[in-house]
Design an enzyme around this catalytic site. Structure first.
Site, short mmCIF file in Angstrom:
data_model
loop_
_atom_site.label_atom_id
_atom_site.label_comp_id
_atom_site.label_asym_id
_atom_site.label_seq_id
_atom_site.Cartn_x
_atom_site.Cartn_y
_atom_site.Cartn_z
N SER A 1 26.09 -11.59 -12.34
CA SER A 1 26.94 -12.51 -13.10
C SER A 1 28.33 -11.94 -13.25
O SER A 1 28.57 -10.76 -13.01
CB SER A 1 26.33 -12.75 -14.48
OG SER A 1 26.13 -11.52 -15.12
N ARG A 2 29.24 -12.80 -13.63
CA ARG A 2 30.54 -12.33 -14.07
C ARG A 2 30.42 -12.04 -15.56
O ARG A 2 29.52 -12.52 -16.22
CB ARG A 2 31.59 -13.42 -13.87
CG ARG A 2 31.87 -13.74 -12.42
CD ARG A 2 33.02 -14.73 -12.35
NE ARG A 2 33.23 -15.23 -11.00
CZ ARG A 2 33.95 -14.60 -10.07
NH1 ARG A 2 34.50 -13.43 -10.35
NH2 ARG A 2 34.12 -15.13 -8.87
N THR B 1 31.31 -12.14 -21.95
CA THR B 1 31.98 -11.53 -23.10
C THR B 1 32.27 -10.05 -22.84
O THR B 1 32.84 -9.39 -23.68
CB THR B 1 31.12 -11.65 -24.36
OG1 THR B 1 29.84 -11.08 -24.07
CG2 THR B 1 30.94 -13.10 -24.76
N ASP C 1 21.70 -15.93 -28.19
CA ASP C 1 21.19 -15.41 -26.93
C ASP C 1 19.67 -15.35 -27.08
O ASP C 1 19.09 -14.28 -27.18
CB ASP C 1 21.78 -14.02 -26.70
CG ASP C 1 21.64 -13.56 -25.26
OD1 ASP C 1 21.08 -14.32 -24.45
OD2 ASP C 1 22.07 -12.43 -24.95
N SER D 1 16.05 -17.10 -17.72
CA SER D 1 17.28 -17.05 -16.93
C SER D 1 17.22 -15.94 -15.89
O SER D 1 17.48 -16.14 -14.70
CB SER D 1 18.45 -16.86 -17.89
OG SER D 1 19.56 -16.35 -17.23
N LYS E 1 22.42 -5.16 -26.61
CA LYS E 1 21.66 -6.36 -26.98
C LYS E 1 20.33 -5.99 -27.63
O LYS E 1 19.73 -6.79 -28.34
CB LYS E 1 21.39 -7.21 -25.74
CG LYS E 1 22.66 -7.87 -25.21
CD LYS E 1 22.33 -8.82 -24.07
CE LYS E 1 23.62 -9.36 -23.45
NZ LYS E 1 23.35 -10.14 -22.24
#
EC number: 2.4.2.57
Lengths: 503, 503
Positions: free
Chosen positions: A194-195, A198, A256, A264, A288
């Site tokens: 992913s890019r 945040t 999240d 995902s 996280k």
């Protein structure tokens, strides 16, 4: 009801039309209801109502619907009330704490992908899923639905390797090293990444400094078949497209949900045909996953889901409470990763984590004997094979294979923050570090990055450099440095956090 | 960042702008984030992003924001990232099952009214409130916040009476009779009412057949002071404006959370200065409150909230499992209400309910002795005083005071459905009845209404009329009658509900 079509050239992400409130009343529909719009073709669209911008007798048709129905301006179309998608009642079910069936979950995900749901309906689904969570069945069904509603790849050769980091750790550049190591061992590794949403930079943002990263699913298969691996941006593919649409709702709410995290990650791996993977779960303050206990629980959930999908998964709980390596963001982070492949040099945290995870993967992939994976990974780097493979990957993705670490561009606007006193570095705040990088322009400005001169536990003298920030634009550098002085990124022993004075 | 302003003449209900994804990245904002747009004035707006319709260097500004910032097309404005409203974090709190404070609730409601929240944020609040419900404190705070964020009226004379029906009963025309009875007794009753959202006609829809119903708060005060009462549409005022915005999210999700019901009803009463009211809670199959037990619970909740707000509330649990009176919807329903005032004639269910509730109010208002209220109500009707007062109210609202029941227009497209056999009427479905009326054009077409020739428990012979449907438009009448034959509104003993044949 017959209405005259007017184009409204705004993208809304779904079929949507806007009619005057008087016509809506006459038609018996309210905002958020559906109508059928009939011409040669028939589409079902969400209705918005207005007292002002669309006059009675007309229908404003937004871009997506306009392109689909193919009418000309002022053409008369037939408009009829239509039922809501069935998935709306399944969302209601979830709001009422009932378990969804596999078919119901599929219907919801399919309607999300097809743009059949309004923002209200989609948000209600995301909020209810966040509040009630999902059980293992629902998560499996959601994962499968996300896979089926997008593109898929499969390979004739097995195993197909993959790895994933849960994220939250600045400087976590390991994918740039792991992918070539695994591919150099002769295993397939079609890695999508992913890019940063945040963060300071996702693996796709980093890789993009060296070569293009936007490819279709069939191109990923072709490149992987050719050189053994790739490192591309998942968002450019049509793999598990529901994910982005769901994230578009989660991001503004700063949520999240675990169910969504599981589905995902696994949907994206499953869809590229991966069957064997190592999951990196960084635990610690400001990640996280704050504690190892939670990390273990998450690992079990991932392994159970993998089991249900027929995938072999091992997890590595890693320490994520402080940045990985000394370089965070953009060019400097890419340089650090490349130096590791070029000379097997660099910060110990980077070398050890890369080798450990690569080693697990080499063993799982059946090319290294038990407990010999790490040794093999080191050899693949030291022999130059991993670097050679990395260059092949860069080339197959359309970059320059002759690139070396010192050629990677970094920002030419530079500032170094000095220690205000002697003492040990007690703390480095992941969050403040990332925030500073973003203020400096990351991930958009590729030259933005930080070199940490001191890490946790190291001794610093007054006036020594704590870190250096690189940026592409002077004004962004200034804003970022100012913020870092207001809210220090590093805590040096004895530092005064805040002065409270008598006025 | 400096961008060139372009108007986008679409109403979005909030300050919103749309910029190219490249500019959004450069600015460090994502869709749903906020930006400040600075010219002579500064506004904060929600950002949408696009790859297509707005090119880099430009900013599309939607109608509400455009009207506020007062720039000209192509003028250059300064655009900066801005923080989300604090209320977004309070919504997160509610999603995490934490109790809100009075200030937090006020901030959320204020931002809803001011259009500071995106649809995602508002929906998350509504969904979380639906799932977790609110406690008595939160409901009180929400009610007060809804009152404070809108217009308010207060009267010098007390008591100020009001009544409200929870709804769900077709033909519930009692407000048209109760308001004039109470005003005829010399009490103030500034009654606001809703239009039907999903019903055949709210009191405001009915009253509108006789006179205008859209007034501002100060006009309501003036009219009430002049003739003692009024019956207007609450939606035209700026009283408790948060309510409509919340309903716009609840309606598409088909939810009706109790906390919102309580706050919505009481805020509207409190805001018009009412201090004494009777709440009608219809219970029964196919109403909002299926059982008397639930009705009692709701009554207690309303009385507790009234107590907290300093209002005197009594509740009447009524039977709502079947339509009230014989006329449902539009002109026929207004006629039935007027006949009651003109001659004290009509279906017993209508007469008894009207007199009972009026009697309670007359006693609470201190103009009738205990247990004498109903008698007084009957006298006010029989003496013609209530009818006279009704005409004064019609006149003060701008209607024709010489109107009589037989002058009220009803639809000239008429169809009567006959009984297919002999037997007792076992059941009348509220839901199917309302659905048929809506298909026939209610509440938009004012002539649409139904006269029930038979009610529950009455005997019908084959070929007798069961009901007559009036409509303004032939094609709508046809569609409605067809639906009523497919899904019968009345069940006559021995009727075959469905034939299942061997093919």
């Amino acid at each position: 009801m017959k209405l005259r079509a007017q184009p409204y050239d705004i993208e809304v992400g779904r079929y949507e039309v806007i009619i005057n409130s008087a016509d809506a009343e006459e038609l018996g529909v309210l905002a958020g209801d559906r109508v059928q719009v009939k011409d040669k073709d028939t589409i079902t669209a969400v209705v918005e109502t207005t007292d002002a911008i669309v006059s009675p007798g007309k229908i404003g048709i937004y871009r997506e619907a306009w392109e689909s129905i193919k009418v000309v301006p002022d053409e008369v179309v037939e408009v009829l009330p239509a039922a809501k998608p069935k998935s709306v009642s399944f969302i209601r079910k979830k709001m009422d704490k009932q378990k969804l069936t596999s078919e119901e979950m599929h219907a919801i995900i399919e309607d999300i992908v097809d743009g059949n749901l309004t923002e209200v309906e989609l948000t209600a689904f995301v909020t209810a899923s966040y509040i009630y969570t999902m059980d293992s069945d629902e998560i499996e069904w959601m994962t499968r639905a996300m896979v089926k509603t997008g593109d898929q790849i499969s390979f004739d050769v097995h195993p197909v390797m993959d790895h994933h980091s849960i994220g939250g750790v600045p400087g976590n550049k390991i994918s740039l090293c792991i992918v070539p190591i695994i591919a150099a061992a002769g295993l397939l590794i079609p890695k999508t990444s992913s890019r940063a949403i945040t963060g300071a930079g996702g693996s796709a943002d980093l890789m993009e400094i060296l070569c293009p990263v936007s490819f279709r699913a069939d191109e990923i298969k072709k490149m992987t078949t050719k050189v053994g691996g790739c490192l591309v941006w998942g968002g450019a593919t049509n793999i598990a497209p529901a994910d982005d649409k769901i994230i578009n709702v989660e991001y503004p709410l700063s949520i999240d949900p675990k169910s969504q995290l599981l589905a995902s990650v696994m949907a994206k791996k499953f869809a590229v045909g991966a069957d064997t993977m190592v999951l990196d779960i960084p635990c610690g303050n400001e990640t996280k996953i704050p504690t190892v206990q939670e990390g273990r629980k998450l690992a079990r959930d991932f392994m159970e889901l993998g089991d249900r999908l027929g995938m072999k998964i091992e997890c590595a709980l890693t320490y994520g409470g402080t940045p990985l390596g000394r370089a965070i963001g953009g060019g400097v982070e890419v340089r650090e990763a490349m130096v590791m492949l070029e000379k097997f040099e660099g910060p110990r945290s980077l070398l050890e984590k890369t080798i450990a995870i690569s080693g697990m993967m080499l063993e799982m992939g059946g090319v290294a004997p038990k407990n010999e994976g790490a040794k093999m990974a080191v050899e693949l780097v030291k022999s130059g094979k991993a670097l050679q493979k990395f260059k092949e990957i860069i080339e197959v993705q359309g970059g320059d294979p002759k690139v070396t670490s010192d050629m990677v561009p970094i920002g030419d606007k530079v500032a170094t923050v000095l220690s205000p006193q002697d003492g040990y570095v007690l703390e480095i705040s992941n969050k403040r570090l990332v925030y500073m990088c973003r203020l400096a322009g990351a991930p958009h400005d590729k030259g933005v990055g930080v070199i940490l001169h001191k890490k946790k536990g190291e001794y610093v003298k007054k006036g020594d450099g704590l870190f250096t920030l690189y940026a592409d634009k002077e004004w962004k550098l200034d804003a970022a440095i100012k913020e870092s002085l207001r809210n220090p990124i590093m805590m040096v022993e004895g530092m005064i956090l805040e002065k409270i004075e008598v006025v």
